[in-house]
Design a protein around this motif. Structure first.
Motif, short mmCIF file in Angstrom:
data_model
loop_
_atom_site.label_atom_id
_atom_site.label_comp_id
_atom_site.label_asym_id
_atom_site.label_seq_id
_atom_site.Cartn_x
_atom_site.Cartn_y
_atom_site.Cartn_z
N ARG A 135 0.81 -1.22 0.00
CA ARG A 135 0.00 0.00 0.00
C ARG A 135 0.84 1.27 0.00
O ARG A 135 0.33 2.37 0.19
CB ARG A 135 -0.96 0.00 1.20
CG ARG A 135 -1.98 -1.12 1.17
CD ARG A 135 -2.99 -0.99 2.30
NE ARG A 135 -3.97 -2.05 2.25
CZ ARG A 135 -5.10 -2.01 1.55
NH1 ARG A 135 -5.35 -0.94 0.80
NH2 ARG A 135 -5.96 -3.00 1.56
N SER A 136 2.12 1.14 -0.21
CA SER A 136 3.03 2.28 -0.14
C SER A 136 3.01 3.09 -1.42
O SER A 136 2.49 2.67 -2.46
CB SER A 136 4.46 1.79 0.12
OG SER A 136 4.91 1.02 -0.99
N ALA A 137 3.59 4.29 -1.35
CA ALA A 137 3.74 5.13 -2.53
C ALA A 137 4.58 4.42 -3.59
O ALA A 137 4.36 4.60 -4.79
CB ALA A 137 4.39 6.46 -2.13
N GLN A 138 5.53 3.61 -3.16
CA GLN A 138 6.38 2.88 -4.10
C GLN A 138 5.55 1.90 -4.93
O GLN A 138 5.75 1.76 -6.14
CB GLN A 138 7.46 2.14 -3.32
CG GLN A 138 8.22 3.02 -2.36
CD GLN A 138 8.76 2.23 -1.19
OE1 GLN A 138 8.33 1.11 -0.92
NE2 GLN A 138 9.71 2.80 -0.49
N SER A 139 4.61 1.22 -4.26
CA SER A 139 3.73 0.31 -4.98
C SER A 139 2.88 1.07 -5.98
O SER A 139 2.64 0.60 -7.10
CB SER A 139 2.84 -0.44 -3.97
OG SER A 139 2.01 -1.37 -4.64
N ALA A 140 2.42 2.27 -5.61
CA ALA A 140 1.64 3.09 -6.54
C ALA A 140 2.47 3.48 -7.75
O ALA A 140 1.97 3.52 -8.88
CB ALA A 140 1.11 4.33 -5.82
N LEU A 141 3.76 3.78 -7.54
CA LEU A 141 4.63 4.11 -8.66
C LEU A 141 4.75 2.93 -9.62
O LEU A 141 4.75 3.10 -10.85
CB LEU A 141 6.02 4.50 -8.15
CG LEU A 141 6.13 5.85 -7.42
CD1 LEU A 141 7.53 6.02 -6.83
CD2 LEU A 141 5.80 7.00 -8.36
#
Length: 311
Positions: A97-103
């Protein structure tokens, strides 16, 4: 079982003449005969009978042929699975659920033809070791932790500065604020049970506390995001920091509030790490994608620790 002998056997079965097989494989006819003889000794049966026109498969040779073809197909698939560009690009994102996963989700939408394998490694030492060994092609981290420089064979680039927001329950004193200056959080209890000593995010929040005199509590077991949200919703005395690009879902009845933090806005710096000699052809595409979508770093009115790698 030697694959060259199996390959020679299949070629001979198809051609029916050892001389043609020798030309096809660029070896001597004697070498073809020796390979077939070696395979026959290993299997304990005769595979061919000679005749005036060349060689015919025996009954045992006919039985072995489909299996020999499958052996060669399996070998080809095994080799292709590790050939550069034929395997998925493996990237570490820490949490789903991190910003990295969104990237990475945005990268997949932009490049659906690139096969991905997303993994989640916990600490930076494990991630760096995986990048160096080739177990992963890239990792998102906050680089670099104080006193722990990256090895010279590991490259990094800042790809996202994620602003922190204050997450409160409906009864918290700051729940109705449109924004809150960072200095006004002094005296408020900020609860973050996911901070683990020795991690890069622990170093980040230690510096944030030291710079602005905040009170961040990491007490109690970390039961995950759902338990954290339940506690923040029900406890007026507690709030927590949440990354602005973190994607959590909570029940509407919780009445949770996200309040922007300002003057300055603490931002969590995300960087991409990779081995300088990594040959995967999709890695430059990932780096270019992240560079094209990255806003400016170290913007006016933001704060990061001094040890963070410059943009």
């Amino acid at each position: 079982m030697d694959l060259d002998t199996v390959r020679t056997f299949v070629a001979a079965a198809d051609a029916g003449r050892f001389q043609e097989v020798a030309a096809e494989l660029a070896v001597t006819q004697q070498a073809v005969s020796k390979r077939i003889a070696a395979l026959e000794r290993e299997l304990g049966v005769r595979l061919f009978t000679r005749n005036a026109r060349g060689a015919d498969l025996t009954i045992d040779g006919q039985a072995f042929l489909p299996h020999a073809r499958e052996l060669l197909r399996v070998a080809e698939r095994a080799a292709a699975s590790v050939q550069t560009g034929r395997r998925p690009l493996r990237v570490d994102v820490i949490t789903s659920r991190s910003a990295q996963s969104a990237l990475m989700r945005a990268f997949h939408r932009a490049h659906p033809d690139i096969e991905l394998d997303v993994v989640m490694l916990f600490d930076i030492d494990t991630a760096v070791a995986a990048v160096r060994s080739g177990a992963v092609d890239a990792s998102f981290r906050a680089v670099g932790a104080p006193g722990r420089p990256l090895p010279p064979d590991i490259a990094s680039v800042r790809v996202l500065d994620e602003p922190l927001e204050l997450l409160t329950g409906p009864a918290h004193a700051l729940a109705g604020a449109r924004s809150v200056p960072l200095t006004e959080l002094v005296g408020h209890r900020i609860w973050m049970p996911g901070i683990v000593p020795g991690t890069e995010w622990a170093a980040y929040y230690d510096d944030l506390v030291a710079a602005f005199g905040l009170t961040i509590e990491a007490t109690g077991p970390n039961f995950g995001s759902d338990a954290l949200l339940d506690t923040i919703a029900d406890t007026p005395a507690l709030a927590t920091f949440m990354g602005g690009r973190t994607r959590l879902v909570w029940p509407a009845g919780h009445g949770l509030r996200l309040v922007p933090v300002t003057d300055p806005t603490p931002v969590y710096p995300h960087s991409l790490l990779w081995h300088r000699d990594n040959p995967h052809p999709a890695l430059p595409t990932l780096r270019a994608h992240l560079a094209a979508g990255a806003p400016g770093h170290d913007a006016a009115g933001t704060w990061t620790p001094d040890w963070v790698t410059p943009a």
